[in-house]
Design an enzyme around this catalytic site. Structure first.
Site, PDB file in Angstrom:
ATOM      1  N   ASN A  89     -13.484  -1.119 -53.413  1.00 18.22           N
ATOM      2  CA  ASN A  89     -12.834  -1.467 -52.131  1.00 18.22           C
ATOM      3  C   ASN A  89     -12.109  -0.376 -51.718  1.00 18.22           C
ATOM      4  OD1 ASN A  89     -13.471  -4.661 -52.531  1.00 18.22           O
ATOM      5  ND2 ASN A  89     -11.537  -4.014 -54.215  1.00 18.22           N
ATOM      6  N   HIS A 119       4.043   1.813 -43.692  1.00 15.06           N
ATOM      7  CA  HIS A 119       5.536   1.306 -43.794  1.00 15.06           C
ATOM      8  C   HIS A 119       4.783  -0.032 -43.527  1.00 15.06           C
ATOM      9  CE1 HIS A 119       8.280   4.735 -42.780  1.00 15.06           C
ATOM     10  NE2 HIS A 119       6.339   5.279 -42.691  1.00 15.06           N
ATOM     11  N   HIS A 153       7.879  -0.635 -49.064  1.00 13.36           N
ATOM     12  CA  HIS A 153       7.704   0.940 -49.305  1.00 13.36           C
ATOM     13  C   HIS A 153       8.653   1.522 -48.962  1.00 13.36           C
ATOM     14  CE1 HIS A 153       8.505  -0.583 -44.598  1.00 13.36           C
ATOM     15  NE2 HIS A 153       8.573   0.763 -45.086  1.00 13.36           N
ATOM     16  N   ASP A 162      10.733   4.128 -47.141  1.00  9.78           N
ATOM     17  CA  ASP A 162      10.678   5.395 -46.279  1.00  9.78           C
ATOM     18  C   ASP A 162      11.178   6.816 -46.849  1.00  9.78           C
ATOM     19  OD1 ASP A 162      10.547   3.151 -44.757  1.00  9.78           O
ATOM     20  OD2 ASP A 162      12.505   3.000 -43.950  1.00  9.78           O
ATOM     21  N   HIS A 190      10.756  10.178 -42.085  1.00  8.04           N
ATOM     22  CA  HIS A 190      10.107   8.989 -40.970  1.00  8.04           C
ATOM     23  C   HIS A 190      10.559   9.322 -40.050  1.00  8.04           C
ATOM     24  CE1 HIS A 190       9.290   5.712 -40.285  1.00  8.04           C
ATOM     25  NE2 HIS A 190      10.229   4.670 -40.321  1.00  8.04           N
ATOM     26  N   HIS A 249      18.663   3.747 -41.201  1.00  9.11           N
ATOM     27  CA  HIS A 249      17.400   4.970 -41.116  1.00  9.11           C
ATOM     28  C   HIS A 249      17.948   6.549 -40.457  1.00  9.11           C
ATOM     29  CE1 HIS A 249      14.300   1.579 -40.677  1.00  9.11           C
ATOM     30  NE2 HIS A 249      13.494   2.561 -41.116  1.00  9.11           N
TER      31      HIS A 249
HETATM   32 MN    MN Z   1       9.449   1.802 -43.169  1.00 17.01          MN
END
Ligand code: MN
Length: 262
Positions: free
Chosen positions: A67, A74, A78, A80, A84, A212
């Protein structure tokens, strides 16, 4: 002659084999149904995960099936990477992460009772300090994994995003806590059960999306959509985080495992 390091590996393998250590999967399964972040207008969203069947024991591949996968970076459980976020735009991409930082002690902080009362709950510095007063200081290279109970919604997109009037109501951390974790502790990463490392209403905080901003800005990593943190001890487990080494990648779906004393 056997070195103590060889003995340590042998003990690990022996205890994995005899069941005194067990491996727990902290990863959500990846499919087209995996819940993913939905940014409001006018922001652009990533594509969801999908599987494209290419060959399946037919003329195009008589002996095999294989496949293509299509996915944003993200998506699902997942990582970061520092690159990012705008606070670290020249930081490491996901192929550049020192792999020694992707394995470390798991510090598990349980906020599930408070999130049950308040889905917008924000973790504060005092909550982390209270954990430290019982379990000791956050360790160099450690991963702070926050058990909010949100993994119970991981197979239900609407409940997982919990959006009302365009605002997602999911737990996160305060700006002060994010800054303190980033600047005053030696952890390598921070992991959550929700769709992103910031609260659902994180754009309303200062700075916007403070986890973040501060953590990635300080060269630390984020992990989202974790599961099964409730089966981990508060301390004493080992976490292994395996994102794909995508050159130039700002993040990657990841398999995340914990090695846990039985
Ligand atoms: Mn993320």
């Amino acid at each position: 002659m056997t070195t103590s390091a060889e003995t340590a590996v042998d003990q690990l393998l022996t205890h994995l084999a005899d069941g005194r250590l067990r491996v727990v999967d902290l990863t959500n399964r990846l499919s087209a149904d995996t819940p993913t972040l939905q940014l409001p207008e006018p922001f652009a969203n990533l594509i969801d995960f999908s599987l494209e069947h290419v060959s399946e024991f037919d003329d195009s591949g008589p002996l095999w099936r294989h496949n293509n996968i299509h996915t944003g970076e993200h998506i699902g459980t997942h990582l970061d990477a520092p690159r990012h976020w705008i606070s670290n735009r020249d930081g490491d991409d996901v192929s550049q992460l020192p792999v020694g930082r992707l394995i470390g002690p798991a510090h598990v902080l349980d906020i599930s009772a408070r999130v049950a009362d308040d889905p917008d709950f924000l973790l504060e510095i005092d909550d982390i300090r209270a954990w430290e007063s019982t379990h000791g200081p956050l360790r160099a290279g450690g991963w702070l994994l926050v058990h909010s109970g949100w993994d119970r919604y991981a197979q239900d997109r609407d409940a997982f995003l919990n959006t009302t009037d365009g605002v997602s109501h999911t737990p996160g951390m305060s700006s002060a806590a994010a800054r303190w974790l980033a600047e005053e502790t030696p952890i390598a990463g921070y992991g959550v059960e929700t769709v992103g490392i910031d609260a659902g209403n994180g754009f309303s905080l200062d700075p916007p999306m403070p986890a973040h901003h501060h953590l990635l800005g300080a060269d630390k990593y984020g992990i989202t959509s974790l599961q099964n943190l409730g089966s981990l001890p508060a301390s004493g487990a080992l976490v292994v985080v395996c994102p794909l080494p995508i050159v130039g990648g700002t993040g990657s779906p990841a398999r995340v495992l914990a090695v846990v004393p039985s």
